[in-house]
Scaffold this motif. Structure first.
Motif, PDB file in Angstrom:
ATOM      1  N   ILE A   1      54.327  33.712  37.952  1.00  0.00           N
ATOM      2  CA  ILE A   1      53.528  32.852  38.826  1.00  0.00           C
ATOM      3  C   ILE A   1      52.537  33.750  39.555  1.00  0.00           C
ATOM      4  O   ILE A   1      52.890  34.437  40.517  1.00  0.00           O
ATOM      5  N   HIS A   2      51.312  33.753  39.092  1.00  0.00           N
ATOM      6  CA  HIS A   2      50.309  34.693  39.604  1.00  0.00           C
ATOM      7  C   HIS A   2      49.878  34.362  41.030  1.00  0.00           C
ATOM      8  O   HIS A   2      49.309  35.217  41.721  1.00  0.00           O
ATOM      9  N   THR A   3      50.100  33.151  41.457  1.00  0.00           N
ATOM     10  CA  THR A   3      49.606  32.660  42.741  1.00  0.00           C
ATOM     11  C   THR A   3      50.668  32.701  43.833  1.00  0.00           C
ATOM     12  O   THR A   3      50.467  32.149  44.909  1.00  0.00           O
ATOM     13  N   ALA A   4      51.793  33.332  43.557  1.00  0.00           N
ATOM     14  CA  ALA A   4      52.874  33.418  44.537  1.00  0.00           C
ATOM     15  C   ALA A   4      52.514  34.412  45.639  1.00  0.00           C
ATOM     16  O   ALA A   4      51.661  35.288  45.474  1.00  0.00           O
ATOM     17  N   GLY A   5      53.191  34.254  46.771  1.00  0.00           N
ATOM     18  CA  GLY A   5      53.087  35.249  47.832  1.00  0.00           C
ATOM     19  C   GLY A   5      51.898  35.059  48.745  1.00  0.00           C
ATOM     20  O   GLY A   5      51.353  33.976  48.898  1.00  0.00           O
TER      21      GLY A   5
ATOM     22  N   ALA B   1      50.580  29.952  36.408  1.00  0.00           N
ATOM     23  CA  ALA B   1      51.583  30.858  35.853  1.00  0.00           C
ATOM     24  C   ALA B   1      51.278  31.060  34.376  1.00  0.00           C
ATOM     25  O   ALA B   1      50.680  30.198  33.730  1.00  0.00           O
ATOM     26  N   SER B   2      51.682  32.202  33.839  1.00  0.00           N
ATOM     27  CA  SER B   2      51.432  32.443  32.411  1.00  0.00           C
ATOM     28  C   SER B   2      52.226  33.636  31.930  1.00  0.00           C
ATOM     29  O   SER B   2      52.859  34.354  32.720  1.00  0.00           O
ATOM     30  N   ASP B   3      52.163  33.874  30.613  1.00  0.00           N
ATOM     31  CA  ASP B   3      52.697  35.102  30.048  1.00  0.00           C
ATOM     32  C   ASP B   3      51.560  36.069  29.712  1.00  0.00           C
ATOM     33  O   ASP B   3      51.725  36.998  28.918  1.00  0.00           O
ATOM     34  N   LEU B   4      50.405  35.851  30.333  1.00  0.00           N
ATOM     35  CA  LEU B   4      49.288  36.791  30.280  1.00  0.00           C
ATOM     36  C   LEU B   4      49.284  37.620  31.570  1.00  0.00           C
ATOM     37  O   LEU B   4      50.151  37.456  32.426  1.00  0.00           O
ATOM     38  N   THR B   5      48.300  38.490  31.704  1.00  0.00           N
ATOM     39  CA  THR B   5      48.171  39.327  32.899  1.00  0.00           C
ATOM     40  C   THR B   5      47.021  38.822  33.750  1.00  0.00           C
ATOM     41  O   THR B   5      45.927  38.581  33.236  1.00  0.00           O
ATOM     42  N   CYS B   6      47.277  38.662  35.039  1.00  0.00           N
ATOM     43  CA  CYS B   6      46.228  38.226  35.961  1.00  0.00           C
ATOM     44  C   CYS B   6      45.495  39.448  36.492  1.00  0.00           C
ATOM     45  O   CYS B   6      46.094  40.328  37.118  1.00  0.00           O
ATOM     46  N   THR B   7      44.175  39.495  36.260  1.00  0.00           N
ATOM     47  CA  THR B   7      43.380  40.634  36.722  1.00  0.00           C
ATOM     48  C   THR B   7      42.434  40.257  37.865  1.00  0.00           C
ATOM     49  O   THR B   7      41.682  41.098  38.345  1.00  0.00           O
ATOM     50  N   GLY B   8      42.498  38.995  38.286  1.00  0.00           N
ATOM     51  CA  GLY B   8      41.656  38.576  39.417  1.00  0.00           C
ATOM     52  C   GLY B   8      42.074  37.205  39.892  1.00  0.00           C
ATOM     53  O   GLY B   8      42.454  36.347  39.085  1.00  0.00           O
ATOM     54  N   LEU B   9      42.030  37.003  41.204  1.00  0.00           N
ATOM     55  CA  LEU B   9      42.444  35.734  41.786  1.00  0.00           C
ATOM     56  C   LEU B   9      41.498  35.387  42.928  1.00  0.00           C
ATOM     57  O   LEU B   9      41.163  36.246  43.748  1.00  0.00           O
TER      58      LEU B   9
END
Length: 239
Positions: A186-190, A202-210
């Motif tokens: 979950i890239h958007t947690a925290g 969320a994904s099984d990729l890598t988040c490089t920017g938000l």
């Protein structure tokens, strides 16, 4: 698959009308994301940017059929195929999944609006208890995800109706979300700007920017949610 790089945005627009003062501002904010994949929850098609390919989760989530409202709208820059919707249980009208034909290879999009804690408790069917519809939808998502091809990247986006990590929701509810989403990050947690969020990617990729944006513009409330966009890449794209 080949290297993948996509941008994914999601926002609950709180049933903003297409006209009036609020609608054009919401529509402009969605267009400004220029996202490859856009998941709008509690929205209308008239708010979506022009062009692209659009599917929705259906017009009935237990509150009677809705003429122009949709709990979930999925817009893709690229063609969509293998579309599937949940039509029963807590996920009815709230979940749609499809493959998008991204240039680097297909990506599975799972677009959701998981029910809030009081769904169908004192409104709608009035046959639920607190969090029961939410938990039922999570059970359905677990079954659905188990059928996904593990060779195809998956992105989950939409309104999770939970803060991550846990806020005030019951421990059992937070733990169940963690179990179901455990196969993804979950890239958007925290701690993020305009957070904590309940609209997530969320994904099984890598988040490089938000990037996030608030649910207001000057003195006007646009939504009671903040929106978010993530830039996602595969390991091959980073190498």
């Amino acid at each position: 698959m080949n290297s993948t790089e996509i941008t994914v945005a999601t926002w609950n627009t709180g049933w903003a009308p297409s006209a009036g003062r609020r609608g054009p501002l919401v529509r402009a904010r969605l267009a400004d994301t220029t996202a490859d994949i856009l998941v709008v929850t509690e929205g209308r098609r008239g708010l979506l940017p022009d062009g692209g390919y659009v599917v929705d989760a259906g017009d009935d989530w237990g509150y009677g059929q809705q003429r122009d409202r949709r709990k979930v709208l999925l817009r893709s820059r690229w063609p969509l195929s293998d579309v599937d919707r949940l039509t029963t249980g807590g996920g009815a009208g709230r979940v749609v999944t499809a493959l998008t034909a991204a240039p680097g290879g297909p990506v599975r999009i799972l677009a959701v609006c998981i029910p809030w804690d009081r769904a169908h408790v004192s409104t709608g069917r009035r046959d639920a208890t607190a969090w029961s519809e939410h938990l039922d939808c999570l059970d359905q998502l677990e079954v659905l995800a188990a059928r996904f091809d593990p060779a195809v990247p998956t992105v989950v986006a939409g309104d999770f109706n939970q803060r991550v990590p846990r806020g005030r929701q019951p421990v059992r509810v937070a733990e169940r979300l963690a179990e179901v989403m455990g196969r993804w990050t979950i890239h958007t947690a925290g701690d993020v700007e305009h957070g904590p969020l309940i609209d997530h990617v969320a994904s099984d990729l890598t988040c490089t920017g938000l990037r996030t944006w608030p649910g207001y513009a000057a003195d006007l409330k646009l939504s009671d949610h903040s929106g978010v966009m993530c830039r996602l890449v595969s390991a091959a794209a980073m190498s």
